[in-house]
Design a protein around this motif. Sequence first.
Motif, mmCIF file in Angstrom:
data_model
loop_
_atom_site.group_PDB
_atom_site.id
_atom_site.type_symbol
_atom_site.label_atom_id
_atom_site.label_comp_id
_atom_site.label_asym_id
_atom_site.label_seq_id
_atom_site.Cartn_x
_atom_site.Cartn_y
_atom_site.Cartn_z
ATOM 1 N N LYS A 7 -4.272 -9.896 8.410
ATOM 2 C CA LYS A 7 -3.284 -8.928 8.873
ATOM 3 C C LYS A 7 -2.261 -8.698 7.762
ATOM 4 O O LYS A 7 -1.709 -9.634 7.211
ATOM 5 N N LYS A 8 -2.025 -7.421 7.445
ATOM 6 C CA LYS A 8 -1.024 -7.059 6.447
ATOM 7 C C LYS A 8 0.355 -7.021 7.099
ATOM 8 O O LYS A 8 0.484 -7.020 8.324
ATOM 9 N N GLU A 9 1.380 -6.979 6.262
ATOM 10 C CA GLU A 9 2.755 -6.951 6.768
ATOM 11 C C GLU A 9 3.011 -5.745 7.664
ATOM 12 O O GLU A 9 3.795 -5.817 8.601
ATOM 13 N N ASP A 10 2.363 -4.612 7.385
ATOM 14 C CA ASP A 10 2.580 -3.407 8.190
ATOM 15 C C ASP A 10 1.770 -3.413 9.484
ATOM 16 O O ASP A 10 1.765 -2.444 10.235
ATOM 17 N N GLY A 11 1.070 -4.519 9.759
ATOM 18 C CA GLY A 11 0.285 -4.633 10.986
ATOM 19 C C GLY A 11 -1.162 -4.223 10.816
ATOM 20 O O GLY A 11 -1.986 -4.483 11.684
ATOM 21 N N GLY A 12 -1.488 -3.571 9.710
ATOM 22 C CA GLY A 12 -2.872 -3.180 9.448
ATOM 23 C C GLY A 12 -3.693 -4.388 9.019
ATOM 24 O O GLY A 12 -3.191 -5.507 8.885
ATOM 25 N N THR A 14 -6.705 -6.004 6.319
ATOM 26 C CA THR A 14 -7.333 -5.899 5.018
ATOM 27 C C THR A 14 -8.346 -7.028 4.866
ATOM 28 O O THR A 14 -8.228 -8.055 5.530
#
Length: 88
Positions: free
Chosen positions: A60-65, A67
Motif C-alpha cells: 500500500k502506497k501513502e496515497d492509499g493506492g 504498488t
Amino acid sequence: MTKKNFEQALAKLEQIVAELEQGNLALDMGLKKFNEGIQLVSFCDKKLDEARNQVDLLLKKEDGGLTTVPFVTIQTDGEICVQPERAE
C-alpha cells in the motif's frame, strides 16, 4: 528420473532422504541415491528461483493506492521471512 514438476521432484527427494536416513542401503546404492537427491535438490531450487522471479509483493502506497515491488526471502533462526527488496 523424469522430473515432471516441483511437487513430484520434492516427493521423490523426501523418499530418498527417508531411505538414506534408515541406513540400510549398500554403499553403492546409497551413493546412487545421494547423487539422485542432489540432482533433485538442484531441480527444485531452480523451480523455486523461477517462482520467486515471478512473484511481487503488493504494498500500500501513502496515497492509499497499491504498488508491486520485488521481494526477497531471508532465513534467520530457522524461520523464513518475506520482505520487500530494498533499493540500494
